[in-house]
Design an enzyme around this catalytic site. Structure first.
Site, short mmCIF file in Angstrom:
data_model
loop_
_atom_site.label_atom_id
_atom_site.label_comp_id
_atom_site.label_asym_id
_atom_site.label_seq_id
_atom_site.Cartn_x
_atom_site.Cartn_y
_atom_site.Cartn_z
N GLU A 145 8.12 9.30 -5.67
CA GLU A 145 8.21 8.36 -4.56
C GLU A 145 9.51 7.56 -4.74
O GLU A 145 9.76 6.99 -5.80
CB GLU A 145 6.99 7.43 -4.57
CG GLU A 145 6.98 6.49 -3.38
CD GLU A 145 5.59 5.94 -3.03
OE1 GLU A 145 4.57 6.45 -3.52
OE2 GLU A 145 5.55 4.97 -2.24
N ASN A 187 1.27 3.97 -7.15
CA ASN A 187 0.30 4.44 -6.16
C ASN A 187 -0.46 5.59 -6.81
O ASN A 187 0.01 6.72 -6.82
CB ASN A 187 1.01 4.94 -4.89
CG ASN A 187 1.63 3.79 -4.11
OD1 ASN A 187 1.06 2.71 -4.01
ND2 ASN A 187 2.82 4.02 -3.55
N LYS A 267 -1.19 -1.61 -9.52
CA LYS A 267 -0.87 -2.02 -8.15
C LYS A 267 -2.21 -2.08 -7.43
O LYS A 267 -2.87 -1.05 -7.25
CB LYS A 267 0.05 -0.99 -7.49
CG LYS A 267 0.27 -1.20 -5.99
CD LYS A 267 1.32 -0.23 -5.43
CE LYS A 267 1.50 -0.40 -3.92
NZ LYS A 267 2.60 0.40 -3.37
N GLU A 271 -0.45 -2.29 0.06
CA GLU A 271 -0.10 -1.11 0.85
C GLU A 271 -1.19 -0.05 0.79
O GLU A 271 -0.95 1.13 0.52
CB GLU A 271 1.25 -0.54 0.37
CG GLU A 271 2.34 -1.59 0.46
CD GLU A 271 3.75 -1.07 0.13
OE1 GLU A 271 3.88 -0.19 -0.73
OE2 GLU A 271 4.70 -1.58 0.75
N ARG A 304 0.83 -6.14 -10.86
CA ARG A 304 1.95 -6.37 -9.93
C ARG A 304 1.60 -7.40 -8.85
O ARG A 304 0.47 -7.45 -8.38
CB ARG A 304 2.39 -5.05 -9.29
CG ARG A 304 2.95 -4.09 -10.32
CD ARG A 304 3.31 -2.75 -9.70
NE ARG A 304 4.59 -2.73 -9.05
CZ ARG A 304 4.80 -2.30 -7.81
NH1 ARG A 304 3.80 -1.93 -7.04
NH2 ARG A 304 6.01 -2.28 -7.31
N ARG A 321 5.67 -12.71 5.53
CA ARG A 321 5.50 -11.83 4.36
C ARG A 321 6.15 -12.41 3.11
O ARG A 321 5.65 -12.23 2.00
CB ARG A 321 6.07 -10.45 4.69
CG ARG A 321 6.15 -9.54 3.50
CD ARG A 321 6.42 -8.11 3.91
NE ARG A 321 6.85 -7.33 2.76
CZ ARG A 321 7.16 -6.05 2.79
NH1 ARG A 321 7.08 -5.38 3.94
NH2 ARG A 321 7.52 -5.41 1.70
N LYS A 345 8.52 -8.72 -8.34
CA LYS A 345 9.79 -8.16 -7.85
C LYS A 345 10.82 -9.28 -7.76
O LYS A 345 10.48 -10.43 -7.50
CB LYS A 345 9.60 -7.52 -6.48
CG LYS A 345 8.80 -6.21 -6.51
CD LYS A 345 8.86 -5.46 -5.19
CE LYS A 345 8.01 -4.19 -5.28
NZ LYS A 345 8.11 -3.32 -4.09
N ASP A 350 11.15 -7.05 -0.67
CA ASP A 350 11.04 -5.73 -1.28
C ASP A 350 12.41 -5.10 -1.55
O ASP A 350 12.83 -4.22 -0.82
CB ASP A 350 10.23 -4.81 -0.35
CG ASP A 350 9.87 -3.49 -1.01
OD1 ASP A 350 10.09 -3.36 -2.22
OD2 ASP A 350 9.38 -2.59 -0.31
N GLU A 378 16.36 2.77 -3.35
CA GLU A 378 15.60 2.92 -2.10
C GLU A 378 16.31 2.27 -0.91
O GLU A 378 16.46 2.88 0.15
CB GLU A 378 14.20 2.34 -2.28
CG GLU A 378 13.38 2.41 -1.00
CD GLU A 378 11.97 1.85 -1.15
OE1 GLU A 378 11.60 1.42 -2.27
OE2 GLU A 378 11.24 1.85 -0.15
N GLU A 496 26.88 -4.11 0.94
CA GLU A 496 26.30 -5.28 1.61
C GLU A 496 27.04 -5.58 2.92
O GLU A 496 26.43 -5.96 3.91
CB GLU A 496 26.34 -6.49 0.67
CG GLU A 496 25.66 -7.72 1.26
CD GLU A 496 25.50 -8.85 0.24
OE1 GLU A 496 26.05 -8.75 -0.87
OE2 GLU A 496 24.82 -9.84 0.58
N TRP A 526 4.88 -4.22 9.42
CA TRP A 526 5.24 -4.47 8.02
C TRP A 526 5.72 -5.89 7.70
O TRP A 526 6.05 -6.19 6.55
CB TRP A 526 6.31 -3.46 7.58
CG TRP A 526 5.78 -2.06 7.60
CD1 TRP A 526 5.93 -1.14 8.61
CD2 TRP A 526 4.98 -1.42 6.60
NE1 TRP A 526 5.27 0.02 8.28
CE2 TRP A 526 4.68 -0.12 7.04
CE3 TRP A 526 4.48 -1.83 5.35
CZ2 TRP A 526 3.91 0.77 6.31
CZ3 TRP A 526 3.73 -0.93 4.62
CH2 TRP A 526 3.44 0.34 5.09
C1 GCV Z 1 5.36 2.63 -4.87
C2 GCV Z 1 7.88 -0.30 -1.33
C3 GCV Z 1 8.18 1.16 -1.38
C4 GCV Z 1 6.97 1.96 -1.80
C5 GCV Z 1 6.46 1.42 -3.14
C6 GCV Z 1 6.17 -0.07 -2.98
C7 GCV Z 1 5.74 -0.72 -4.27
O1 GCV Z 1 7.03 -0.58 -0.28
O2 GCV Z 1 8.66 1.59 -0.15
O3 GCV Z 1 7.35 3.31 -1.91
O4 GCV Z 1 5.32 2.11 -3.58
O5 GCV Z 1 7.33 -0.72 -2.54
O6 GCV Z 1 6.57 -1.34 -4.91
O7 GCV Z 1 4.58 -0.62 -4.65
#
Ligand code: GCV
Length: 663
Positions: A145, A187, A267, A271, A304, A321, A345, A350, A378, A496, A526
């Site tokens: 992922e 996940n 986690k 999500e 997390r 959010r 984080k 995100d 990402e 940036e 979202w």
């Molecule tokens: C592992 C974001 C990413 C997801 C990720 C999530 C997380 O939403 O797009 O892919 O899932 O963060 O950190 O759990």
């Protein structure tokens, strides 16, 4: 050994000629006392031979011949720290524990590879952060992922693959001071749920053993609904006696079958993943239940904080959010067990290109904390576009939270210094895969290297780290090295400039997250909105808006609350601002958007040209792979420039002062 189809990254140990001809050194002191010392000695032999044509003799035969390297236990050196000192033909590597010796060996080899002579070594170092962790988001079908460099080298077709590649991976990680790893995605679905069962224990143990040879502790990412999915229970309510017992028994089994395992990474309620909220319980209820289950084995639960409502109505202006992490976790500060670490984080949203530091960091004062960053690119260019991430992490680490009088930066918090706790640390979502070069873009390996070095020593500068990586990876002339280091240092700013402006974030192609789509997330569930209309853009997160700015301690809250004192690069994160607002540069906001986007796209081209200028200083396969990516980066930057500029021109109806082409 299987045929090697992966690169040696920064451990290629190519000859450094200035070190002079062949000679023999004897190893004294510790030898093969433990699995880690064995690895350290093997690495020392390999590195000395490759780098300097030095034969390391370990059988004691020439121990008195003069020149020697001695490994010494020195209890006064901090945990996992080391000293490398040379004097009078003797080189001493001292540490209080095995990891320290191993890191000392890697430090010595690093200095040699950087061109320093053995005679002049003198370095003392010890880790800033107790836990220095890599989090893989590898799925058991072999996909990763948010992976941009091939498939997993741990999993394939719902099975675990054990290979020599993992041994090299462990060496690389140890060489930069990493001491913890989670190999499966947070996940946790399908087969991965069963990693904590007999179906997989023996293979997991094989991987765990490889890591153990290099002082790396394996953590397991678990499915909170395991009691249902594995145990056949009807609930996973953390306060249900049957669930509590199930996790106690399961943890006993796990720690017996995998002695030395670190604990769990979780986690939950995020999500779509299961968690305590389903049963009306809190995050603390969930984390503490698991913490109690692993406590008898000194296990740790890394929980997390990426918990937010991902089914928001875009019409809803009240829900923010950015507030979610703080709102869900702060109220239980002090109530989490001491073997729980909350993993946070760096920003409240995100992993965007620009976000403020999460107010949970340091907001929490009686809870163990770990910082989570993402070296998998990402939102920062998918390892196609160049983005050296260490400068961004330095800004996060240096941020003053004001949680204490002094000792209040994020670095202080995650080192455990601010609160005097030992369960703390720094984790990254890793950017590796089974591509030959590990990271897709060869230059993205600087983020892998850099994260480890920074996690071990947060005082290192972004430039020092970049230069080390360049010199260890390539052997180039000084001029080419300077060019590459400068490219790396400039790369984040350039990206940036051509992407979403002034901290607003998102505006990316939904789900995929590469390339522009200004309204892609605007009318979605979202919680990621820019709210642009024909007058203004941005989200009011001040005391008159969502109140997010008030989650910080007073000094920061006041700074962010006022558009005049809010750092400009975050202006649109905190404020709703008309296009005509004058920025500090004297330009209007809209002109700033146009200028940065035209400049950013130009600068992307310049990066590519600089790469061409050092073509002969890098191996041709590396040159080709990276050049191909720069072509794509230029296209991407142009697309961003044109979509962003056209979008805001059409919204605002204000033309570019310089009359450049806008569509
Ligand atoms: C592992 C974001 C990413 C997801 C990720 C999530 C997380 O939403 O797009 O892919 O899932 O963060 O950190 O759990």
């Amino acid at each position: 050994m299987e045929k090697k189809n992966w690169s040696d990254l920064w451990l290629s140990y190519g000859k450094v000629t200035e070190l002079g001809g062949a000679r023999v050194l004897a190893l004294d002191g510790l030898n093969a006392e433990s699995r880690i010392i064995k690895s350290a000695v093997a690495e020392l032999k390999r590195g000395l031979k490759g780098l300097a044509d030095i034969e390391l003799v370990t059988d004691g035969t020439v121990a008195n011949s003069g020149e020697k390297i001695t490994l010494i236990r020195e209890p006064s050196i901090p945990k996992e720290g080391y000293e490398v000192v040379s004097s009078g033909g003797e080189l001493k590597i001292k540490a209080s524990d095995d990891n320290g010796i191993l890191y000392g060996v890697f430090a010595l080899l690093r200095h040699l590879a950087m061109g320093q002579s053995l005679e002049s070594l003198n370095e003392k170092s010890s880790p800033s952060n107790p836990i220095r962790m890599m989090d893989h988001w590898d799925d058991m079908d072999g996909k990763i992922e948010r992976g941009y460099s091939g498939d997993s080298f741990f999993f394939e077709n719902d099975e675990i693959i054990v290979s020599d590649r993992i041994v090299d991976y462990a060496r690389f990680m140890a060489s930069i001071g990493i001491n913890a790893v989670a190999i499966n995605n947070v996940n946790v679905r399908g087969a991965a749920t069963f990693l904590i069962t007999d179906r997989f224990f023996s293979k997991v143990k094989e991987i765990q053993d490889i890591f153990a040879d290099y002082g790396i502790t394996l953590y397991l990412t678990i499915n909170f609904a395991s009691p249902i999915e594995i145990g056949g229970l009807e609930t996973c309510d953390p306060l249900d006696e049957k669930v509590i017992t199930w996790w106690k028994d399961k943890s006993k089994e796990i720690f017996e079958k995998l002695p030395g395992v670190g604990g769990y990474l979780v986690k939950a309620d995020s999500e779509g993943r299961p968690g305590p909220f389903t049963y009306g319980r809190t995050q603390a209820d969930g984390a503490n239940m698991l913490a109690d289950a692993v406590k008898p084995y000194d296990g740790i639960v890394i929980w997390r904080c990426f918990v937010y409502n991902c089914t928001q109505d875009w019409r809803d202006y009240k829900t923010d959010r950015a507030r979610a992490g703080y709102d869900y976790f702060m109220e239980f500060d002090g109530a989490y067990r001491d073997n729980v670490i909350l993993q946070i984080k760096n920003g409240p949203m995100d992993f965007q290109v620009r976000e403020p530091v999460s107010p949970l960091l340091g907001g929490l004062k009686r809870t163990n904390q770990m910082l989570e960053v993402q070296i998998a690119q990402e939102y920062t260019g998918h390892q196609i576009d160049l983005f050296y991430l260490i400068p961004m992490y330095k800004e996060v680490l240096n941020f003053h939270t004001y949680c204490n009088e002094d000792c209040d930066t994020v670095a202080d918090i995650i080192s455990g210094k601010a609160m005097g706790n030992k369960n703390a640390g720094f984790a990254a979502v890793i950017n590796t895969g089974n591509d030959y070069n590990w990271t897709g873009n060869d230059l993205a390996a600087v983020n892998l290297y850099g994260f480890g070095r920074l996690a071990y020593d947060t005082s290192l500068s972004a430039e020092t780290i970049a230069r080390e990586w360049v010199r260890l990876t390539f052997s180039m002339d000084r001029n080419s090295e300077d060019i590459l280091v400068e490219m790396l240092l400039d790369s984040g700013k350039i990206y940036e400039k051509y992407t979403a402006p002034l901290g607003i974030g998102w505006m990316v192609t939904p789900h995929y997250h590469y390339g522009p789509s200004v309204d892609g997330y605007e009318y979605s569930r979202w919680g990621t909105y820019h709210r642009a209309d024909h007058h203004a853009i941005g989200v009011d997160r001040t005391d008159k808006g969502t109140g997010y700015a008030q989650q910080y301690y007073k000094k920061n809250a006041e700074m962010y609350n006022d558009p005049d004192t809010c750092p400009e690069e975050l202006l649109l994160f905190f404020h709703r601002v008309p296009y005509t607002r004058k920025l500090k540069s004297g330009k209007t906001l809209i002109q700033h958007i146009y200028d940065t986007h035209f400049d950013g796209a130009e600068e992307a081209k310049e990066l590519a040209a600089k790469w061409d200028s050092i073509k002969n200083a890098v191996p041709s396969d590396v040159y080709e792979r990276v050049a191909e990516r720069f072509k794509l980066q230029i296209e991407n930057a142009n697309e961003w420039r044109d979509q962003i500029n056209s979008y805001f021109y059409r919204k605002s109806d204000i033309p570019d002062e310089k009359g450049r082409k806008i569509y």
